[in-house]
Design an enzyme around this catalytic site. Structure first.
Site, short mmCIF file in Angstrom:
data_model
loop_
_atom_site.label_atom_id
_atom_site.label_comp_id
_atom_site.label_asym_id
_atom_site.label_seq_id
_atom_site.Cartn_x
_atom_site.Cartn_y
_atom_site.Cartn_z
N ASN C 125 0.85 -1.19 0.00
CA ASN C 125 0.00 0.00 0.00
C ASN C 125 0.88 1.24 0.00
O ASN C 125 1.43 1.61 1.03
CB ASN C 125 -0.90 -0.01 1.24
CG ASN C 125 -1.70 1.27 1.35
OD1 ASN C 125 -1.63 2.15 0.50
ND2 ASN C 125 -2.48 1.37 2.42
N CYS C 128 0.14 5.42 1.65
CA CYS C 128 0.44 5.96 2.97
C CYS C 128 1.30 7.21 2.82
O CYS C 128 2.12 7.29 1.92
CB CYS C 128 1.22 4.94 3.81
SG CYS C 128 0.56 3.28 3.78
N ASN C 190 -6.65 2.25 -5.35
CA ASN C 190 -6.90 2.56 -3.96
C ASN C 190 -8.00 3.62 -3.92
O ASN C 190 -8.56 3.98 -4.96
CB ASN C 190 -5.60 3.05 -3.31
CG ASN C 190 -5.56 2.76 -1.82
OD1 ASN C 190 -6.58 2.89 -1.14
ND2 ASN C 190 -4.40 2.38 -1.31
N GLY C 242 -15.31 -0.41 -6.17
CA GLY C 242 -16.77 -0.42 -6.28
C GLY C 242 -17.39 -1.67 -6.87
O GLY C 242 -18.52 -1.63 -7.35
N GLY C 263 -14.22 -5.22 -1.98
CA GLY C 263 -13.99 -4.59 -0.69
C GLY C 263 -15.26 -4.09 -0.02
O GLY C 263 -15.92 -4.82 0.72
#
Lengths: 300, 258, 300, 258
Positions: C125, C128, C190, C242, C263
Site C-alpha cells: 500500500n 500511505c 486505492n 466499487g 472490498g
C-alpha cells in the site's frame, strides 16, 4: 436576509448558478424554472467555430453518477452571440459564458469576440485536450494553466473564472498557477475521467470509450478539492460536483465556495436549481443566519 | 408545442404482457390531453443511485379517461423497479416529450420492431379513425405482444427471427412476402431495422416517418446527449446533428443518416 | 471450464480476492463465507509495529460510496505472523498480505519479516503518507514509487504487488515507475481522497477531515485506470473499485484486470465475494466461455 | 456466541411512537431465540445509493412469538425508508450482533437517554423476571416514548431537558433528586450522558455497564470503523482500541475512555 454573493465584482442575487453543458443556454429549462430566480446561468461551452461533438452513445448512467462524452458540441461563437446572449438578456440573472477551445488562440478568439457583449463573467473550460501538446488537457499542467490564464487575461474584458480539472495529483498546484496567471475566480470540479463497459455486449458503453463522471458519486472528491483550494489561494470559488440538494450546496459553501453550480441534478429534477436556492434560504432562516457570507468557509 | 412538466402521477395498473414486457397505465388528464402518437414520457426511478429518467414511448392515449398507457421492456434496474409498481402507487413522470408522428396519406404501413411496437398502437388507432388504411407489420425476436390489439385497426403482418410465427426473418421480409403497398410508412425499432426501412422506402419511393432511440439525459433538448446525424446542417445546432428528444424522436427518413 | 488465473506465478482458483482493510484477516467473514471458495484473501494492512489508527468518526456514508479514515489501525507484524497467518493457512486459498508503512525502512522491515512465512503474495500500500517527504503519499510521486518498489524487490521473498493510488494526474506514469522498479504485479485503484461536511453540525463528518472514497461511486474511474494501465505496462493487474456484482467484476476483467478485489461490497452484503465468484462462472456458462483468460482484456 | 446471518426478514408491523420515533416488529424465530438484551440488528436499505447497514438496538425479544422489536429514530434516508415499511414487507437484516448486557446484581438502575432508551426495555423485562429490582431512569429532550412500557417492570423516573416532564435536566439530576441506590447501573445513550454516568458510578462506587454507539460499516468486527478507546491494551487489536460492534456495544465503564 442576504443571500447575495460577489464574484470578481459581479454580484449574484444568490449563490446558485447552472452547471455548464447541462443547461444549454437556458432556453429549454426556462419552461421549468424562472431564470430570474437564479444567481446566474452558465452556458454550454462555446468555441470559435461550430463543433459537431462525439458520436453516440454520448452518455452512460453509473451508480449515483453519469458519464458524458458529448464532445462539446456547440454552434460556435457567431450563432451564440446573435441567438443565445439576447435570449439570456431577457432575464434578471447574470450571464456566465463557458469558453472552450483546442488551442490557446481558439480561446483567445472567443474571449475577444465576447469583449463587447453584455455578458458578466467568462468561465474557461481548461479540461479540453491541448492539441499542440498531444492532447493532454491544459488543466493538467500548471505551466499550461498559468500561460492560458495570462493570455486570456490580457484580452478579456470580463472577469475570467478558470474551471479546474480534478484529474490531477495536486489541485492546489493548478489553483495557484491560475492565480499566478491572473485569474479572477476559480470553478471546480470539472468531471472525473471514467469508463463503463457493457458486459453483455463486451464493448465500451460510450462511443468515445472514456467520459466525464458527474453526479453525487463525485461529491466527496469535489468538496475535498474545494476545501483544499479555498485554503490555498485568495480567489472566489464556484463549487460544483454532484450537488442535488440545498444541503449538498451548503457543504460546498461551508468548505469555502462563494457560489455553487448545479449540473447533473437538472436531469434528475428540472426544478433542482430553484429548489436548491430556496432550500439555502430556508436553512438560513431556520438557523437564524442573516447573511450567507457567514456560511462561506465556516468549516475549517 | 406541448408544455411538459415533471410531477408525481398515479398508476392505474401495471400488467405483464410477456416475460420482460410490461404495460403501465398512468392517470393524468393534462398529459393525456396533450399527448400525440409517437411522443414519449420520461419516468424517474425512486432509487437514489439512478439519476437519469427512462424515456418510454406512449402506447395508447385515452383522453376521455384521462389516461396514457406505456409499454416497456425490463432492461435494467430502473425498468425493473417500474415493473414492480402497482395500482395506487405513484411515479415521477415528465411529458409528453418529443414531436410525435404526423398523420398523412391514405394507405399506411406501420412497422414496429420489438420495443418499437408500442408507439405504433396509438398511431394505428388514430390513422384508422381518420379513415387511413392501416397495415401493421410487427417484428419480434420470439414471444409476441400487443399484436392482437392491432387487429381492430387493420391487417396485421408478423415476422419473427425464429420463424415461430408469421414470416421468418425481419419486417422487410414480411412486407415483401405480402407485397404490401402504401403511400406512407411509419416505423419504430432498432437502428438496423430502421436502416432497412429507409432503404426500402427510398427504393419504393414511399415517404417514411421513423422514430429513433438513443441514450437520453435531460429529455428536453438541453444536454445534446441523444443526437442523430442529420443530412442538412441543423437550424438549431448549426452542425449536422439533430436532437432526438426535442427535434424527434420522429423524422422523415431522408432527414437523418442512420 | 477454467476460472483459474495466475499472478506472478501464483495461481488463484478464481479471480476474486478480498479488498484490503474490509475483510480483516478473514476470521470475522469466515462466519459468512467459505474462504476456500475465494481466489485469495488480501489482509488488512500490517506495519512493522502496532498502529492505533485515527480518532472516530472513522467513516461516513456518501452517495453509492463511503469515506473511510481508519488510519490503518493494525496489531503489528509480530501478532499478525503468529495469529493471522496460521488462521488463513487452514484454508485452501491464497494469502496476500497487505503491507503499509511510514517510511521505506518500515516497509522493508515488514517484507523481510514475512520472508520465511507461508504467504503467497505481498500487496504494498503506497498510498500511505511518506513522512520523510512531508506526508505526500509514496504513490503520488513516480520516483518514490520506483525507489520503494526496487528497495522492496531486493528484500522480498514473495512476489510484490504495488497498489497504486488514483489521486494522480497520470496513473500510467505510476504504473511504469512500479514496473521499472521491478514490481511483479499491480493492484488498483486505492481510494480517491474525499471529504464530507455535516451541514447541521457545521463540522467535518470524519475526525480526520478527509478520507478515502470507495464503493460503486468510483467504479467508472477505477475501470478507466485499469484499462489505461493494462495498455501501458506488461504486468498482471488486480482491479478494484466499487465491485458489488459479478457484472462489475467482469467490467474490470474485460478492461484488462487478471483478478479483482471485492472490498466495500462486503459491508453491503457479507456474501458478496462468493456470490461474485459464482456469478462470473454463471456468465461464462451462459456465454459458452470455457476459459476466463478469454475475458481478460477482451474489450479494446 | 450467537451466529449472525444476513437474510430477508418479514415485518409484522411498524408503528409511530412520536414525531420521529418508530417501532418495527420483525418475525424471525432464530434471531429471536439467539438475541440478548443489549445486542443490535443491522438493517439494510433497499436504495442502491445507501451501501451501509443501519445498526438498530433490540428493544424487545419475544421467543414464543419468534419476533423481535426494534425502536429507532428517523435521522436520514435509510431510517426514513424503514419508517415507511408496512406489515407484509420484508427487510434485509443481519443479527443479532454485539455482546449484550450481563445480568447481575439485586438492585439495578437502568439509564436510557433518547434513542438509548429502547434497549433498556428488554433489559428491564429480563432483570424483573430474574427478581432484580428495576429502577428505570429515562432522559428525553422533550417528547416521551416507551416510558409507559417500563412501568410493569419497576419504578420509572423521567428527566427532560425542557422540564416539561419529571426532573428538569439530565438523568443524573433525576437519580440525585430521587436519591436512587443500586448495586449495578446499566446505561445507553449519547456519549456526554455516558460520561456523566461513568463519573457518577465511579464516585458512588457502583459497577456500571454502558452501551456505546459509533458509525459502523461491517458490524462484525472486521473493518475497525466503530472503535472506542480502551483503558488497557486490547487483546485483539493490540492497541488501546476496542471494537464497539464486536467487543461491545456493552462495556464495563472502567474498561473504556469516553
Amino acid at each position: 436576509m442576504n443571500t447575495a454573493v460577489t464574484i470578481a465584482g459581479v454580484t449574484l442575487k444568490n449563490p446558485v448558478v447552472t452547471g455548464s453543458g447541462t443547461f444549454g443556454s437556458g432556453k429549454e429549462y426556462s419552461d421549468f424554472v424562472d431564470l430570474n430566480k437564479l444567481g446566474g446561468v452558465v452556458t454550454k461551452g462555446v468555441a470559435n467555430i461550430p463543433w459537431a461533438g462525439n458520436p453516440t452513445p454520448r452518455i452512460a448512467e453509473t451508480a449515483s453518477g453519469m458519464l458524458n462524452a458529448i464532445g462539446l458540441q456547440n454552434p460556435g461563437i457567431d450563432v451564440f452571440v446573435q441567438r443565445d446572449i439576447p435570449f439570456l438578456q431577457q432575464y434578471d440573472t447574470k450571464i456566465i459564458v463557458n469558453v472552450c477551445g483546442k488551442s490557446v488562440s481558439d480561446y483567445c478568439e472567443v474571449v475577444e469576440r465576447l469583449g463587447d457583449e453584455k455578458v458578466d463573467l467568462l468561465e474557461i473550460n481548461i479540461s479540453c485536450p491541448n492539441v499542440k501538446e498531444g492532447g493532454i488537457a491544459f488543466g493538467q499542467n500548471p505551466r499550461a494553466v498559468e500561460e492560458i490564464t495570462s493570455e486570456l487575461k490580457k484580452r478579456a474584458k470580463q472577469p475570467i473564472i478558470m474551471k479546474l480539472s480534478p484529474n490531477v495529483t495536486d489541485i492546489t498546484e493548478m489553483a495557484r498557477a491560475a492565480e499566478a496567471g491572473g485569474a479572477d475566480a476559480l470553478s471546480l470540479i470539472n468531471t472525473l475521467t471514467g469508463m463503463k463497459i457493457d458486459v453483455d455486449k463486451r464493448a465500451f458503453a460510450l462511443a468515445n470509450k472514456t467520459g466525464g463522471l458527474s453526479g453525487p458519486a463525485i461529491k466527496p472528491v469535489a468538496v475535498r478539492m474545494v476545501y483544499q483550494v479555498a485554503n490555498a489561494v485568495n480567489l472566489p470559488i464556484i463549487g460544483m460536483g454532484g450537488i442535488m440538494t440545498a444541503y449538498d450546496a451548503l457543504e460546498f459553501l461551508m468548505a469555502g465556495a462563494t457560489a455553487v453550480s448545479v449540473g447533473t441534478a437538472n436531469f434528475t429534477n428540472p426544478y433542482a436549481t430553484v429548489e436548491i436556492a430556496a432550500g439555502i434560504e430556508e436553512y438560513m432562516k431556520r438557523n437564524n443566519i442573516n447573511d450567507i457570507k457567514k456560511i462561506i468557509g465556516c468549516v475549517k | 408545442m406541448s408544455k411538459a412538466v415533471k410531477k408525481n402521477v398515479a398508476i392505474q395498473k401495471v400488467e405483464q404482457l410477456s416475460s420482460d414486457i410490461f404495460s403501465m397505465y398512468l392517470v393524468d388528464a393534462s398529459i393525456a390531453n396533450q399527448a400525440k402518437a409517437g411522443q414519449f414520457i420520461s419516468l424517474y426511478s425512486q432509487d437514489g443511485s439512478n439519476l437519469l429518467p427512462r424515456p418510454i414511448s406512449i402506447c395508447e392515449i385515452d383522453q376521455e379517461e384521462g389516461t396514457i398507457r406505456l409499454v416497456f421492456r425490463v432492461v435494467g434496474k430502473g425498468t425493473k423497479e417500474f415493473s414492480k409498481l402497482q395500482a395506487g402507487d405513484t411515479i415521477a413522470a415528465m411529458g409528453p416529450l418529443g414531436n410525435g408522428f404526423t398523420l398523412e396519406g391514405q394507405k399506411a404501413i406501420l412497422i414496429g420492431g420489438g420495443i418499437g411496437i408500442p408507439p405504433m398502437l396509438e398511431l394505428a388507432k388514430q390513422l384508422h379513425a381518420k379513415g387511413v388504411e392501416v397495415q401493421a407489420v410487427l417484428g419480434y425476436r420470439d414471444a409476441l405482444f400487443l399484436n392482437d390489439e392491432f387487429e381492430q385497426y387493420g391487417k396485421v403482418y408478423i415476422s419473427t427471427e425464429d420463424g415461430s410465427v408469421g414470416t421468418k426473418g425481419n419486417v422487410i421480409d414480411a412486407i415483401k412476402e405480402h407485397g404490401l403497398m402504401a403511400d406512407m410508412i411509419y416505423a419504430c425499432g432498432p437502428n438496423p431495422m430502421l436502416r432497412g426501412v429507409k432503404a426500402y422506402a427510398m427504393e419504393q419511393n414511399i415517404r417514411a416517418q421513423i422514430s429513433l432511440e438513443e441514450k437520453m439525459a435531460c429529455g428536453i433538448g438541453a444536454c445534446l446527449a441523444c443526437v442523430c446525424k442529420s443530412k442538412e446542417k441543423d437550424a438549431h445546432s448549426h452542425v449536422h446533428n439533430k436532437r432526438i428528444c426535442k427535434d424527434g424522436p420522429v423524422f422523415y427518413c431522408e432527414e437523418v443518416e442512420l
